[in-house]
Design a protein around this motif. Structure first.
Motif, PDB file in Angstrom:
ATOM      1  N   TYR A  48       0.722  -1.228  -0.141  1.00  0.00           N
ATOM      2  CA  TYR A  48      -0.078  -0.024  -0.105  1.00  0.00           C
ATOM      3  C   TYR A  48       1.007   1.185  -0.134  1.00  0.00           C
ATOM      4  CZ  TYR A  48      -4.586  -2.397   0.645  1.00  0.00           C
ATOM      5  OH  TYR A  48      -5.452  -3.350   0.193  1.00  0.00           O
ATOM      6  N   GLY A  49       2.129   1.209   0.530  1.00  0.00           N
ATOM      7  CA  GLY A  49       3.124   2.294   0.475  1.00  0.00           C
ATOM      8  C   GLY A  49       3.535   2.574  -0.968  1.00  0.00           C
ATOM      9  N   GLU A  50       3.463   1.333  -1.604  1.00  0.00           N
ATOM     10  CA  GLU A  50       3.882   1.667  -3.224  1.00  0.00           C
ATOM     11  C   GLU A  50       2.763   2.152  -4.166  1.00  0.00           C
ATOM     12  OE1 GLU A  50       5.232  -2.379  -3.942  1.00  0.00           O
ATOM     13  OE2 GLU A  50       6.409  -2.303  -2.284  1.00  0.00           O
ATOM     14  N   THR A  51       1.462   1.502  -3.828  1.00  0.00           N
ATOM     15  CA  THR A  51       0.546   2.088  -4.660  1.00  0.00           C
ATOM     16  C   THR A  51       0.104   3.361  -4.517  1.00  0.00           C
ATOM     17  OG1 THR A  51      -0.990   0.870  -3.299  1.00  0.00           O
ATOM     18  CG2 THR A  51      -0.344  -0.262  -5.254  1.00  0.00           C
ATOM     19  N   ALA A  52       0.204   4.038  -2.982  1.00  0.00           N
ATOM     20  CA  ALA A  52      -0.003   5.187  -2.757  1.00  0.00           C
ATOM     21  C   ALA A  52       0.482   6.086  -3.625  1.00  0.00           C
ATOM     22  CB  ALA A  52       0.456   5.555  -1.431  1.00  0.00           C
ATOM     23  N   PHE A  53       1.822   5.759  -4.101  1.00  0.00           N
ATOM     24  CA  PHE A  53       2.641   6.996  -4.897  1.00  0.00           C
ATOM     25  C   PHE A  53       1.745   6.887  -6.422  1.00  0.00           C
ATOM     26  CE2 PHE A  53       7.121   7.341  -3.785  1.00  0.00           C
ATOM     27  CZ  PHE A  53       7.122   7.048  -2.396  1.00  0.00           C
ATOM     28  N   VAL A  54       1.450   5.921  -6.744  1.00  0.00           N
ATOM     29  CA  VAL A  54       0.617   5.954  -8.117  1.00  0.00           C
ATOM     30  C   VAL A  54      -0.472   6.530  -8.016  1.00  0.00           C
ATOM     31  CG1 VAL A  54      -0.248   4.248  -9.738  1.00  0.00           C
ATOM     32  CG2 VAL A  54       1.794   3.590  -8.558  1.00  0.00           C
ATOM     33  N   GLU A  55      -1.548   6.438  -6.985  1.00  0.00           N
ATOM     34  CA  GLU A  55      -2.694   7.061  -6.825  1.00  0.00           C
ATOM     35  C   GLU A  55      -2.353   8.604  -6.819  1.00  0.00           C
ATOM     36  OE1 GLU A  55      -6.153   4.885  -4.896  1.00  0.00           O
ATOM     37  OE2 GLU A  55      -4.273   4.592  -3.495  1.00  0.00           O
ATOM     38  N   VAL A  56      -1.501   9.130  -6.105  1.00  0.00           N
ATOM     39  CA  VAL A  56      -1.184  10.708  -6.196  1.00  0.00           C
ATOM     40  C   VAL A  56      -0.559  11.272  -7.354  1.00  0.00           C
ATOM     41  CG1 VAL A  56       0.296  12.155  -4.864  1.00  0.00           C
ATOM     42  CG2 VAL A  56      -0.772  10.526  -3.607  1.00  0.00           C
ATOM     43  N   LEU A  57       0.396  10.394  -7.886  1.00  0.00           N
ATOM     44  CA  LEU A  57       1.143  10.964  -8.952  1.00  0.00           C
ATOM     45  C   LEU A  57       0.451  10.920 -10.212  1.00  0.00           C
ATOM     46  CD1 LEU A  57       4.704   9.654  -8.237  1.00  0.00           C
ATOM     47  CD2 LEU A  57       3.669  11.940  -8.167  1.00  0.00           C
ATOM     48  N   SER A  58      -0.665   9.733 -10.635  1.00  0.00           N
ATOM     49  CA  SER A  58      -1.474   9.860 -11.432  1.00  0.00           C
ATOM     50  C   SER A  58      -2.397  10.873 -11.484  1.00  0.00           C
ATOM     51  CB  SER A  58      -2.242   8.521 -11.775  1.00  0.00           C
ATOM     52  OG  SER A  58      -2.882   8.141 -10.802  1.00  0.00           O
ATOM     53  N   ALA A  59      -3.186  11.327 -10.476  1.00  0.00           N
ATOM     54  CA  ALA A  59      -3.994  12.369 -10.250  1.00  0.00           C
ATOM     55  C   ALA A  59      -3.245  13.658 -10.610  1.00  0.00           C
ATOM     56  CB  ALA A  59      -4.614  12.495  -8.908  1.00  0.00           C
ATOM     57  N   ALA A  60      -1.970  13.784  -9.957  1.00  0.00           N
ATOM     58  CA  ALA A  60      -1.340  15.100 -10.345  1.00  0.00           C
ATOM     59  C   ALA A  60      -0.815  15.222 -11.829  1.00  0.00           C
ATOM     60  CB  ALA A  60       0.025  14.859  -9.577  1.00  0.00           C
ATOM     61  N   ALA A  61      -0.415  14.084 -12.531  1.00  0.00           N
ATOM     62  CA  ALA A  61      -0.367  14.032 -13.868  1.00  0.00           C
ATOM     63  C   ALA A  61      -1.680  14.685 -14.851  1.00  0.00           C
ATOM     64  CB  ALA A  61       0.227  12.843 -14.460  1.00  0.00           C
ATOM     65  N   PHE A  62      -2.771  14.032 -14.362  1.00  0.00           N
ATOM     66  CA  PHE A  62      -3.820  14.363 -14.758  1.00  0.00           C
ATOM     67  C   PHE A  62      -4.297  15.901 -14.707  1.00  0.00           C
ATOM     68  CE2 PHE A  62      -8.503  14.939 -15.273  1.00  0.00           C
ATOM     69  CZ  PHE A  62      -8.918  14.394 -16.194  1.00  0.00           C
ATOM     70  N   TYR A  63      -4.064  16.427 -13.571  1.00  0.00           N
ATOM     71  CA  TYR A  63      -4.216  17.900 -13.350  1.00  0.00           C
ATOM     72  C   TYR A  63      -3.045  18.632 -13.801  1.00  0.00           C
ATOM     73  CZ  TYR A  63      -8.892  16.751 -11.624  1.00  0.00           C
ATOM     74  OH  TYR A  63     -10.207  16.233 -11.510  1.00  0.00           O
ATOM     75  N   ASN A  64      -2.181  18.289 -14.665  1.00  0.00           N
ATOM     76  CA  ASN A  64      -1.048  18.968 -15.100  1.00  0.00           C
ATOM     77  C   ASN A  64      -0.380  19.882 -13.976  1.00  0.00           C
ATOM     78  OD1 ASN A  64      -1.314  18.405 -17.718  1.00  0.00           O
ATOM     79  ND2 ASN A  64      -3.226  19.567 -17.854  1.00  0.00           N
ATOM     80  N   VAL A  65      -0.121  19.225 -12.673  1.00  0.00           N
ATOM     81  CA  VAL A  65       0.746  19.932 -11.707  1.00  0.00           C
ATOM     82  C   VAL A  65       2.055  19.201 -11.541  1.00  0.00           C
ATOM     83  CG1 VAL A  65      -1.440  20.250 -10.332  1.00  0.00           C
ATOM     84  CG2 VAL A  65       0.036  18.274  -9.742  1.00  0.00           C
ATOM     85  N   LEU A  66       2.505  18.530 -12.811  1.00  0.00           N
ATOM     86  CA  LEU A  66       3.885  17.836 -12.985  1.00  0.00           C
ATOM     87  C   LEU A  66       4.447  18.492 -14.016  1.00  0.00           C
ATOM     88  CD1 LEU A  66       3.252  14.181 -12.029  1.00  0.00           C
ATOM     89  CD2 LEU A  66       3.705  15.922 -10.359  1.00  0.00           C
ATOM     90  N   THR A  67       5.616  18.768 -14.113  1.00  0.00           N
ATOM     91  CA  THR A  67       6.256  19.086 -15.323  1.00  0.00           C
ATOM     92  C   THR A  67       6.288  17.748 -16.385  1.00  0.00           C
ATOM     93  OG1 THR A  67       8.742  18.352 -14.555  1.00  0.00           O
ATOM     94  CG2 THR A  67       8.061  20.626 -14.170  1.00  0.00           C
ATOM     95  N   PRO A  68       6.847  17.895 -17.502  1.00  0.00           N
ATOM     96  CA  PRO A  68       6.701  17.148 -18.499  1.00  0.00           C
ATOM     97  C   PRO A  68       7.847  15.772 -17.760  1.00  0.00           C
ATOM     98  CG  PRO A  68       6.534  18.870 -19.579  1.00  0.00           C
ATOM     99  CD  PRO A  68       6.751  19.322 -18.202  1.00  0.00           C
ATOM    100  N   ALA A  69       9.011  16.306 -17.373  1.00  0.00           N
ATOM    101  CA  ALA A  69       9.808  15.304 -17.154  1.00  0.00           C
ATOM    102  C   ALA A  69       9.393  14.531 -15.716  1.00  0.00           C
ATOM    103  CB  ALA A  69      11.325  15.892 -16.751  1.00  0.00           C
ATOM    104  N   GLU A  70       8.801  15.480 -14.834  1.00  0.00           N
ATOM    105  CA  GLU A  70       8.226  14.729 -13.782  1.00  0.00           C
ATOM    106  C   GLU A  70       7.082  13.794 -14.168  1.00  0.00           C
ATOM    107  OE1 GLU A  70       8.908  18.373 -10.477  1.00  0.00           O
ATOM    108  OE2 GLU A  70       6.936  18.070 -11.438  1.00  0.00           O
ATOM    109  N   THR A  71       6.193  13.847 -14.843  1.00  0.00           N
ATOM    110  CA  THR A  71       5.256  12.983 -15.490  1.00  0.00           C
ATOM    111  C   THR A  71       5.698  11.799 -16.138  1.00  0.00           C
ATOM    112  OG1 THR A  71       3.674  15.124 -15.901  1.00  0.00           O
ATOM    113  CG2 THR A  71       3.069  13.285 -17.038  1.00  0.00           C
TER     114      THR A  71
END
Length: 632
Positions: free
Chosen positions: A291-314
């Motif tokens: 669950y500590g691993e999938t938490a990253f995926v849940e947060v970062l996929s949402a952040a990518a969807f809403y364009n709060v990450l740079t292209p390299a970060e995405t």
């Protein structure tokens, strides 16, 4: 009857046939995922995860309440066997299989009949909070695919409309009933789901969202959720919650406020510095491991969807998501049982996620990977091989960051809460200075230690004094330097330092932390290349009779040799990431192999246990305790 939702888009992205089950290899020790060795996330989900879930759910349809996985009854003696979310997880898992199976495939009819049967079978079983949310998402998926009437009998659906409600765990004045504050997010999600199903208007969802965001504003200046109404528990849930809220906005087709996006960015920043080629996730707190691993995926996929990450970060976030999905099938799913393993073969997790929840844990993690994979496809990463070398990515990250959760002000008391992140080459350490609070303050995953995979880890629900001094007073009181941190100071440089003080010690023995001012502590950490040093100075408010002073170090390294070093002790290890540990302030130490269920981390058991002690003494002045760890 129903409003349209984003589920039609999400499930369409995964609407493919389920192929024959793929082989599930065992993961070697020290597994590192280079980009060329990692499949696209959507491929792992389609060709490995879905077949694994299909096997389990087909068994469930056939066997019903008699189903046993790896020796564990799925339902137990009474209804869900203690998994209070299981009916919703079953509904969610089957709904995904139904909509992803072509109409021409006979398996679809089997799954539809199975949904009808199991929805009736589990109708009176306990299904709380998260289980309600899972069930609602399943009904939405089925409606979006035009299959709801075939999957759920009318009388069952009528009862579900009554049962699937947030009001069972939230009062009329919007207070949670005996639940931590991350459950405001669950209540909001349920209210949104009921609104989309036209079971109620959106007034409750709006009110619950406001209540949750007000909590953020009140108890943290930095956008991380305190689970304890100002008590200071900031852990995986505190970082994950804003990702979950963003995901619920995506489902509902809502646009988050700039404030929510700011907080989502803060969670993403904390995680980006932790990306790694091993797929390791959150390093401290409860419910980590997979669950500590999938938490990253849940947060970062949402952040990518809403364009709060740079292209390299995405790109890096997607690459890590693909690693997590592949690691799940390689490491967490046991090829011999076809099930997730969080409990056996040296592994340990929280009692909350005990093995009685074995089917539910398969379906819960599966759902997280399914919906985040679909979201990555919507973003444009469907079928893409990871493009970021995460080993190189880590080398580009800061060597020292401080993430503030709260500072002693605004009626929250005088205590500071923060997470200090130290990168030393490929190693990343997380030092949480937080309060584990009720039921967790005494447990090793909440200790103020620089946690890092394979070097320093906690054991779920375990209270042994892992690298933290434990004083037993003559009157039987047990004191440890936990929970009450003040004046946190972080000094950068070639050898960064972290300092803080505690005017009270944490008195053990009660579910909630108890401040005891009979002793104070000043602590300094120094982080050198390949070495961590901790020094504590303990000062009594008045002379104290100490019955014993103890400390332990449970390590993954072995071939241990103990010897005296001046007035202290040193243990050298022949194998493992930790090369040695030196300690001062104790008059006796012993080290030995350990094979005890208590001494297990989320992914593996500890191999050796060092125990040091000091005999009874009168503490009339300051007493120093120091340890240093050298690592590869």
């Amino acid at each position: 009857m129903f409003k349209s939702s984003a589920f039609l888009v999400i499930t369409a992205a995964l609407a493919v046939g389920v192929p024959a089950r793929a082989a599930i290899p065992a993961a070697p020790e020290g597994l590192v995922y280079a980009p060329a060795t990692v499949a696209p996330m959507s491929v792992t989900v389609r060709e490995r995860l879905l077949p694994q879930e299909a096997v389990l759910l087909r068994r469930l349809i056939r066997e019903g309440r008699a189903m046993i996985i790896d020796g564990q009854p799925v339902f137990g003696i009474k209804d869900s066997g203690g998994d209070k979310f299981l009916p919703g997880k079953i509904a969610s898992g089957l709904a995904y299989l139904i909509v992803q199976t072509p109409a021409s495939d006979p398996a679809r009819a089997e799954y539809l009949q199975g949904f009808r049967t199991l929805s009736r079978l589990t109708l009176d079983d306990t299904n709380d909070t998260w289980g309600i949310y899972y069930y609602l998402t399943a009904l939405e998926q089925l409606h979006a695919a035009g299959l709801l009437d075939q999957a759920v009998d009318a009388d069952v659906l009528a009862r579900l409309k009554t049962k699937l409600d947030w009001r069972g765990f939230v009062t009329a004045d919007l207070k949670l009933i005996d639940l931590p504050n991350n459950y405001f997010g669950v209540a909001f999600s349920i209210a949104q789901g009921r609104h989309r199903l036209v079971w109620e208007d959106d007034a409750a969802a709006k009110a619950l969202l406001k209540r949750m965001l007000d909590h953020y504003r009140t108890y943290s200046d930095f956008g991380f959720a305190d689970e304890l109404e100002g008590g200071g528990r900031f852990d995986r849930y505190s970082v994950l919650l804003m990702g979950e809220i963003a995901q619920r906005h995506i489902e509902a087709g809502l646009e988050p406020s700039p404030e929510v996006l700011k907080w989502l960015r803060a969670s993403a920043e904390l995680l980006l510095v932790r990306l790694n080629a091993q797929g390791d996730g959150f390093e401290y707190g409860r419910s980590i491991g997979v669950y500590g691993e999938t938490a990253f995926v849940e947060v970062l996929s949402a952040a990518a969807f809403y364009n709060v990450l740079t292209p390299a970060e995405t790109d890096a976030a997607y690459s890590f998501s693909a690693v997590v999905a592949q690691r799940y099938m390689d490491v967490w799913v046991d090829g011999a049982t076809g099930s997730i393993n969080m409990w056996d073969k040296g592994r340990r997790t929280d009692t909350y996620r005990g093995k009685h929840r074995i089917l539910g844990e398969n379906l819960s993690i599966g759902r997280q990977l399914l919906y985040t994979s679909a979201l990555w496809e919507r973003i444009g990463y469907g079928g893409k091989t990871p493009m970021t070398d995460l080993t190189r990515w880590r080398q580009t990250q800061p060597t020292l960051t401080t993430t503030w959760f709260a500072k002693g002000q605004k009626g929250r008391g005088p205590y500071d809460r923060a997470l200090i992140t130290r990168r030393d080459g490929d190693r990343v350490f997380g030092l949480p200075l937080i309060n584990g609070g009720f039921s967790q303050h005494m447990n090793t995953p909440y200790f103020p230690l620089p946690f890092a995979p394979g070097i320093i880890e906690g054991a779920a629900d375990a209270t042994f004094p892992q690298l933290i001094a434990r004083f037993t007073l003559d009157d039987g009181t047990v004191l440890q330097p936990l929970a009450w941190y003040k004046d946190i100071t972080v000094t950068p440089g070639q050898t960064p330092q972290v300092r803080y003080r505690q005017d009270e010690m944490d008195r053990m023995g009660q579910p909630a932390p108890q401040a005891d001012a009979r002793m104070q502590a000043e602590t300094t950490y120094r982080f050198a290349t390949g070495r961590i040093i901790r020094r504590d100075r303990f000062t009594p408010a008045a002379p104290l009779d100490i019955r014993a002073l103890n400390i332990e170090f449970a390590a993954f390294s072995d071939q241990a040799r103990l010897h005296r070093e001046g007035k202290g002790w040193r243990v050298t290890y022949g194998s493992g990431a930790v090369k040695s540990i030196a300690l001062r302030g104790f008059d006796h130490c012993e080290v030995a192999p350990v094979d005890d269920p208590v001494y297990r981390a989320p992914t593996q058991g500890f191999k050796t246990r060092l125990r040091c002690s000091r005999a009874a003494f009168r503490m009339a002045a300051a007493t120093d305790v120091e340890w240093s760890i050298d690592y590869k």
